[in-house]
Motif scaffolding. Structure first.
Motif, PDB file in Angstrom:
ATOM      1  N   TYR A 171       0.657  -1.317  -0.139  1.00  0.00           N
ATOM      2  CA  TYR A 171      -0.198  -0.161   0.176  1.00  0.00           C
ATOM      3  C   TYR A 171       0.935   1.181   0.106  1.00  0.00           C
ATOM      4  CZ  TYR A 171      -3.950  -3.021   1.230  1.00  0.00           C
ATOM      5  OH  TYR A 171      -4.746  -3.991   1.419  1.00  0.00           O
ATOM      6  N   LEU A 172       0.195   2.367  -0.538  1.00  0.00           N
ATOM      7  CA  LEU A 172       1.020   3.662  -0.432  1.00  0.00           C
ATOM      8  C   LEU A 172       1.181   4.369   0.696  1.00  0.00           C
ATOM      9  CD1 LEU A 172       0.218   5.135  -3.945  1.00  0.00           C
ATOM     10  CD2 LEU A 172       2.245   4.016  -2.914  1.00  0.00           C
ATOM     11  N   LYS A 173       2.055   4.970   1.392  1.00  0.00           N
ATOM     12  CA  LYS A 173       1.982   5.831   2.352  1.00  0.00           C
ATOM     13  C   LYS A 173       1.485   7.437   2.232  1.00  0.00           C
ATOM     14  CE  LYS A 173       5.213   7.458   6.070  1.00  0.00           C
ATOM     15  NZ  LYS A 173       6.521   7.799   6.316  1.00  0.00           N
ATOM     16  N   LEU A 174       0.531   7.661   2.679  1.00  0.00           N
ATOM     17  CA  LEU A 174      -0.111   8.995   2.463  1.00  0.00           C
ATOM     18  C   LEU A 174       0.251   9.883   3.191  1.00  0.00           C
ATOM     19  CD1 LEU A 174      -3.977   7.663   1.593  1.00  0.00           C
ATOM     20  CD2 LEU A 174      -1.710   7.797  -0.022  1.00  0.00           C
ATOM     21  N   LYS A 175       0.282  11.400   2.824  1.00  0.00           N
ATOM     22  CA  LYS A 175       0.370  12.318   3.901  1.00  0.00           C
ATOM     23  C   LYS A 175      -0.930  12.911   3.933  1.00  0.00           C
ATOM     24  CE  LYS A 175       2.675  16.036   5.573  1.00  0.00           C
ATOM     25  NZ  LYS A 175       3.438  15.718   6.634  1.00  0.00           N
ATOM     26  N   SER A 178      -8.770   3.278  -5.029  1.00  0.00           N
ATOM     27  CA  SER A 178      -9.420   2.909  -3.842  1.00  0.00           C
ATOM     28  C   SER A 178      -8.204   1.621  -3.301  1.00  0.00           C
ATOM     29  CB  SER A 178     -10.743   2.685  -3.754  1.00  0.00           C
ATOM     30  OG  SER A 178     -10.994   1.826  -4.666  1.00  0.00           O
ATOM     31  N   SER A 179      -8.166   0.865  -4.462  1.00  0.00           N
ATOM     32  CA  SER A 179      -7.301  -0.395  -4.558  1.00  0.00           C
ATOM     33  C   SER A 179      -5.942  -0.290  -3.827  1.00  0.00           C
ATOM     34  CB  SER A 179      -7.425  -1.366  -5.729  1.00  0.00           C
ATOM     35  OG  SER A 179      -6.624  -0.467  -6.466  1.00  0.00           O
ATOM     36  N   GLN A 180      -5.407   0.993  -3.805  1.00  0.00           N
ATOM     37  CA  GLN A 180      -4.011   1.306  -3.594  1.00  0.00           C
ATOM     38  C   GLN A 180      -4.178   1.876  -2.011  1.00  0.00           C
ATOM     39  OE1 GLN A 180      -3.490   4.065  -6.930  1.00  0.00           O
ATOM     40  NE2 GLN A 180      -1.439   3.333  -6.706  1.00  0.00           N
ATOM     41  N   ILE A 181      -5.262   2.102  -1.214  1.00  0.00           N
ATOM     42  CA  ILE A 181      -5.356   2.480   0.055  1.00  0.00           C
ATOM     43  C   ILE A 181      -5.483   1.320   0.918  1.00  0.00           C
ATOM     44  CG2 ILE A 181      -6.860   3.834   1.725  1.00  0.00           C
ATOM     45  CD1 ILE A 181      -5.823   5.531  -0.780  1.00  0.00           C
ATOM     46  N   ASP A 182      -4.758   1.523   2.067  1.00  0.00           N
ATOM     47  CA  ASP A 182      -4.713   0.223   3.151  1.00  0.00           C
ATOM     48  C   ASP A 182      -6.107   0.350   3.809  1.00  0.00           C
ATOM     49  OD1 ASP A 182      -4.556  -1.253   5.045  1.00  0.00           O
ATOM     50  OD2 ASP A 182      -2.551  -0.772   5.803  1.00  0.00           O
ATOM     51  N   THR A 183      -7.032  -0.228   3.639  1.00  0.00           N
ATOM     52  CA  THR A 183      -8.505  -0.159   4.285  1.00  0.00           C
ATOM     53  C   THR A 183      -8.498  -0.528   5.733  1.00  0.00           C
ATOM     54  OG1 THR A 183      -8.927  -2.405   3.289  1.00  0.00           O
ATOM     55  CG2 THR A 183      -9.794  -0.390   2.211  1.00  0.00           C
ATOM     56  N   SER A 184      -7.276  -1.108   6.205  1.00  0.00           N
ATOM     57  CA  SER A 184      -7.345  -1.344   7.798  1.00  0.00           C
ATOM     58  C   SER A 184      -6.820  -0.206   8.448  1.00  0.00           C
ATOM     59  CB  SER A 184      -6.033  -2.523   7.917  1.00  0.00           C
ATOM     60  OG  SER A 184      -4.955  -2.258   7.809  1.00  0.00           O
ATOM     61  N   ASN A 185      -6.352   0.917   7.626  1.00  0.00           N
ATOM     62  CA  ASN A 185      -6.135   2.176   8.186  1.00  0.00           C
ATOM     63  C   ASN A 185      -7.080   3.040   8.315  1.00  0.00           C
ATOM     64  OD1 ASN A 185      -4.697   4.771   8.693  1.00  0.00           O
ATOM     65  ND2 ASN A 185      -2.871   3.912   7.978  1.00  0.00           N
ATOM     66  N   PRO A 186      -7.803   3.431   9.564  1.00  0.00           N
ATOM     67  CA  PRO A 186      -8.863   4.289   9.421  1.00  0.00           C
ATOM     68  C   PRO A 186      -8.600   5.858   8.990  1.00  0.00           C
ATOM     69  CG  PRO A 186      -8.256   3.656  11.487  1.00  0.00           C
ATOM     70  CD  PRO A 186      -7.531   2.757  10.924  1.00  0.00           C
ATOM     71  N   GLU A 187      -7.425   6.113   9.269  1.00  0.00           N
ATOM     72  CA  GLU A 187      -7.051   7.474   9.130  1.00  0.00           C
ATOM     73  C   GLU A 187      -6.844   7.553   7.403  1.00  0.00           C
ATOM     74  OE1 GLU A 187      -3.184  10.471   9.342  1.00  0.00           O
ATOM     75  OE2 GLU A 187      -3.213   8.601  10.170  1.00  0.00           O
ATOM     76  N   TYR A 188      -6.301   6.646   6.612  1.00  0.00           N
ATOM     77  CA  TYR A 188      -6.346   6.467   5.264  1.00  0.00           C
ATOM     78  C   TYR A 188      -7.709   6.270   4.594  1.00  0.00           C
ATOM     79  CZ  TYR A 188      -1.065   5.952   5.372  1.00  0.00           C
ATOM     80  OH  TYR A 188       0.400   6.251   5.305  1.00  0.00           O
ATOM     81  N   ALA A 205     -10.697   7.563   5.921  1.00  0.00           N
ATOM     82  CA  ALA A 205     -11.166   8.699   6.133  1.00  0.00           C
ATOM     83  C   ALA A 205     -10.853   9.834   4.687  1.00  0.00           C
ATOM     84  CB  ALA A 205     -10.940   9.403   7.490  1.00  0.00           C
ATOM     85  N   MET A 206      -9.369   9.867   4.763  1.00  0.00           N
ATOM     86  CA  MET A 206      -8.815  10.721   3.682  1.00  0.00           C
ATOM     87  C   MET A 206      -9.312  10.275   2.338  1.00  0.00           C
ATOM     88  SD  MET A 206      -4.655  10.781   4.028  1.00  0.00           S
ATOM     89  CE  MET A 206      -3.681  10.761   5.533  1.00  0.00           C
ATOM     90  N   PHE A 207      -9.562   9.039   2.164  1.00  0.00           N
ATOM     91  CA  PHE A 207     -10.165   8.684   0.662  1.00  0.00           C
ATOM     92  C   PHE A 207     -11.671   9.144   1.109  1.00  0.00           C
ATOM     93  CE2 PHE A 207     -11.336   5.962  -2.962  1.00  0.00           C
ATOM     94  CZ  PHE A 207     -10.222   6.406  -3.841  1.00  0.00           C
ATOM     95  N   LYS A 208     -12.330   8.856   1.670  1.00  0.00           N
ATOM     96  CA  LYS A 208     -13.966   9.153   1.780  1.00  0.00           C
ATOM     97  C   LYS A 208     -14.214  10.598   2.000  1.00  0.00           C
ATOM     98  CE  LYS A 208     -15.898   5.900   4.318  1.00  0.00           C
ATOM     99  NZ  LYS A 208     -16.401   5.438   5.419  1.00  0.00           N
ATOM    100  N   ASN A 209     -13.307  11.315   2.607  1.00  0.00           N
ATOM    101  CA  ASN A 209     -13.824  12.674   2.816  1.00  0.00           C
ATOM    102  C   ASN A 209     -12.828  13.720   1.894  1.00  0.00           C
ATOM    103  OD1 ASN A 209     -15.455  12.047   4.967  1.00  0.00           O
ATOM    104  ND2 ASN A 209     -13.407  12.028   6.207  1.00  0.00           N
ATOM    105  N   GLY A 210     -12.198  13.202   0.898  1.00  0.00           N
ATOM    106  CA  GLY A 210     -11.606  13.953  -0.056  1.00  0.00           C
ATOM    107  C   GLY A 210     -12.436  14.880  -0.823  1.00  0.00           C
ATOM    108  N   THR A 211     -12.003  16.088  -1.114  1.00  0.00           N
ATOM    109  CA  THR A 211     -12.760  17.283  -1.648  1.00  0.00           C
ATOM    110  C   THR A 211     -12.959  17.001  -3.300  1.00  0.00           C
ATOM    111  OG1 THR A 211     -10.852  18.574  -1.667  1.00  0.00           O
ATOM    112  CG2 THR A 211     -12.109  18.871   0.228  1.00  0.00           C
ATOM    113  N   HIS A 212     -11.954  16.398  -3.797  1.00  0.00           N
ATOM    114  CA  HIS A 212     -11.961  16.394  -5.429  1.00  0.00           C
ATOM    115  C   HIS A 212     -11.601  14.968  -5.855  1.00  0.00           C
ATOM    116  CE1 HIS A 212     -11.316  20.623  -4.548  1.00  0.00           C
ATOM    117  NE2 HIS A 212     -11.611  20.818  -5.840  1.00  0.00           N
TER     118      HIS A 212
END
Length: 504
Positions: free
Chosen positions: A33-37, A401-411, A413-420
Motif C-alpha cells: 500500500y502507498l504511504k499517504l500524507k 481505492s485499491s491502493q489504500i490500506d483499508t485497515s488504516n482508518p486514517e487513510y 477517512a482521507m479517501f472518503k472525505n477527499g474534496t476532489h
C-alpha cells in the motif's frame, strides 16, 4: 516451471520468463500500500486559477500551438459497452416481462429521447414487424431490449462505447468517437491539423475505421481542419498471467491463460506516439456541442499551465547544465520544485551542493502532466493525494481505492472525505528539455496495481491488473492538479445516463 510450449507462447507475445515469474511473485506477496500524507485540496496541492489567469493560460496555449508543435489527443476506447447495459441484460433474464425496477421504468419512459431511438425503431420493425411503440403497447418490452443488445439487432451489448449513438443533432446522431474528433478540432488543432489517436480492441478496429471513413470528410469540411486519425491496440506483451488460488500458473487444457493487463498497459501505446503535448480523456466523457464551451476553455487552460511550467523547468535545466548559477538561483529552483511542482523533500537544505544539483535535475527532467480535478460528488474512483515515493520524497498522485490500506482508518477517512475526484482529464508533456522523447515505461511504479478475482470455466482464478495509466503508470511524472468545473465531467456509465440533461 515452463514447458517448451509455454516458452513458445511467451516468445510469441514478446514476453520473457523473468517477467512472468515476477508476476507470480506479485500474486504471492501482493502489492504494497502507498504511504499517504493527506488528500490534496484547494489549500494543499490543487490550483484554482482566476478568470484572469484562465485567459492568460489560454493565450499561452494558443501561442504554443502556433509554433507548430506536435499535439495529439489520446482516447482510450477499447472498453466494451456491456457494463453500460447491465441493468437491461438483467431485465432480459428477469422472471417478469414488464418494466419493474426504477431503472427499467426510466429506460422505457425516456426511450424516445435516446439518440439511437430511430435506429432501434427500424430494427424492431425489421425483426418483429412492429416498431418500438407498438411492441410496448403489446407488452413486448423484452423484444425491444433484445433488438437493442443482440447480434440480430443493433448489437449494443457487444459494441464498444465509442461506436454507440450518444447525442442527437439535426444532421443525425453522433457517436463518442465523432464527439472526440470535434473536440480535437476545437482545442487540439495546430495550424489547421488535428491528430487523434484511439486505442481500440482488435475485434472492433474495423468498425472504428469504417465509421471514420464514412464521417471524416464531413467533420473536416465543418471545422476546416485536416484530421490525422490513428488506432492502436493493447500489446500482447502487456498481458498478465492468470494464477490459481494457490498462486501457480492457471492453465486451460494445459495452456497458460493470459489476460489483458488493464488500462495501465496503454502507457506503451502512449509511448509510441510522436508528440510534444498529449491530451488524455476517456471515450465516454463527451457532451453535445451546446455544452462544449467549458470543456474547450478548460482544456486550453490546463494546456497553458503545462506549457508555462514546462518552459520554466527547461530554463532551470539549461541553467544547471551551464554551471553558471548562483546560490540565489538554486534557491529559486528549489522553490519551483517544491511549490509549483509540489515535489517535497524534507532534508533538501541539508544536501551537499553537487548532490542537490543532481536531485533537482532528476525532479525537473521528467515527463509532466497537468490534471483537471472536479469537486467530489460521490463518483466512484480515484482522487488526488499527496503521497510518499520510494525515494522518501512527497509528490502529488492520483490514487485508486485499491491502493489504500483499508485497515488504516486514517487513510480510509482521507479517501472518503477527499474534496476532489479524478475525471481523467490530463494534458501531458512527453519530451525533455533537449527535445528528445522520454521513455515513458521508465517512469512507471511497478509496485502499484491490484489483484482481482475472476473465474474461467467454473474455476476461480487470480487476475493481475497493471499499474493504472493515470496512477502507477505515471507515478514518477511531475504532476499538477487544477480544479475544473463539474460541467466538464459527464461520463456515461449506464444507458440511462444518456437521458440526463447533459446528453440531450
Amino acid at each position: 516451471m515452463f514447458t517448451a510450449e509455454d516458452k513458445a507462447l511467451l516468445a510469441g507475445k514478446g514476453m520473457t520468463e523473468e517477467q512472468v515469474e515476477a508476476q507470480l511473485q506479485i500474486f504471492k506477496k501482493g502489492f504494497p500500500y502507498l504511504k499517504l500524507k493527506r488528500a490534496a485540496s484547494l489549500d494543499c496541492g490543487i490550483l484554482s486559477p482566476s478568470q484572469e489567469d484562465c485567459k492568460r493560460y489560454e493565450g499561452i496555449w494558443q501561442a504554443y500551438k502556433n509554433e507548430g508543435k506536435a499535439v495529439v489527443k489520446f482516447v482510450p476506447a477499447s472498453g466494451a459497452a456491456s457494463r453500460m447495459f447491465k441493468n437491461m441484460f438483467e431485465f432480459l433474464d428477469a422472471p417478469y416481462n414488464t418494466p419493474t425496477t426504477d431503472f427499467e421504468k426510466a429506460f422505457f419512459a425516456g426511450i424516445r429521447d435516446f439518440a439511437f431511438y430511430e435506429e432501434l425503431d427500424a430494427v424492431c420493425n425489421r425483426n418483429d414487424g412492429m416498431g418500438v411503440e407498438a411492441l410496448m403497447a403489446a407488452g413486448q418490452y423484452k423484444r425491444i431490449v433484445a433488438n437493442m443488445l443482440g447480434a440480430e439487432g443493433m448489437d449494443y451489448g457487444r459494441l464498444p462505447k465509442g461506436l454507440l449513438k450518444f447525442h442527437n443533432y439535426e444532421k443525425g446522431a453522433r457517436t463518442p468517437m465523432e464527439e472526440h474528433l470535434v473536440e480535437a478540432a476545437l482545442y487540439a488543432a495546430s495550424n489547421g491539423h488535428a491528430e487523434v489517436h484511439f486505442t481500440v480492441s482488435t475485434e472492433h478496429r474495423t468498425l472504428f475505421e469504417r465509421l471514420l471513413k464514412d464521417k471524416l470528410s464531413e467533420y473536416e469540411n465543418t471545422y476546416g481542419v485536416v484530421f490525422h486519425v490513428s488506432f492502436s491496440e493493447q500489446k500482447p506483451s502487456t498481458d498478465t498471467l492468470a494464477a490459481t488460488m494457490e498462486n501457480e500458473p492457471f492453465r486451460v487444457e494445459g495452456k497458460l491463460l493470459f489476460r489483458p493487463g488493464g488500462h495501465g498497459a496503454l502507457i506503451e501505446n502512449l509511448n509510441d506516439l510522436s508528440a510534444d503535448i498529449v491530451f488524455v480523456k476517456n471515450i465516454d466523457n463527451v457532451v453535445p456541442d451546446r455544452l462544449k464551451g467549458d470543456t474547450v476553455s478548460y482544456k486550453q487552460v490546463l494546456a497553458g499551465i503545462l506549457v508555462d511550467l514546462q518552459r520554466k523547468a527547461f530554463e532551470y535545466l539549461h541553467k544547471l547544465d551551464s554551471g553558471n548559477y548562483s546560490h540565489a538561483d538554486i534557491e529559486e529552483i528549489i522553490r519551483f520544485v517544491q511549490q509549483s511542482l509540489y515535489c517535497r523533500r524534507e532534508d533538501v537544505k541539508e544536501l551537499e551542493d553537487a548532490e542537490l544539483v543532481i536531485y533537482l535535475r532528476s525532479k525537473l527532467n521528467r515527463p509532466m502532466r497537468v490534471c483537471g480535478v472536479v469537486k467530489n460528488v460521490g463518483e466512484p474512483g480515484g482522487g488526488p493525494f499527496l503521497a510518499y515515493n520510494s525515494d522518501g520524497t512527497l509528490s502529488l498522485q492520483i490514487l485508486e481505492s485499491s491502493q489504500i490500506d483499508t485497515s488504516n482508518p486514517e487513510y480510509v477517512a482521507m479517501f472518503k472525505n477527499g474534496t476532489h475526484f479524478n475525471p481523467v482529464d490530463l494534458v501531458c508533456a512527453v519530451r525533455n528539455y533537449k527535445g528528445d522523447k522520454f521513455n515513458l515505461p521508465d517512469y512507471v511504479d511497478r509496485n502499484t496495481g491490484f489483484i482481482s478475482f475472476k473465474s474461467k470455466n467454473g474455476k476461480e482464478l487470480k487476475a493481475l491488473e497493471l499499474p493504472g495509466l493515470w496512477n502507477g503508470a505515471m507515478s514518477d511524472w511531475n504532476t499538477v492538479f487544477v480544479e475544473v468545473p463539474l460541467s466538464t465531467f459527464n461520463p456515461v456509465k449506464t444507458v440511462n445516463d444518456l437521458l440526463r440533461e447533459q446528453h440531450q
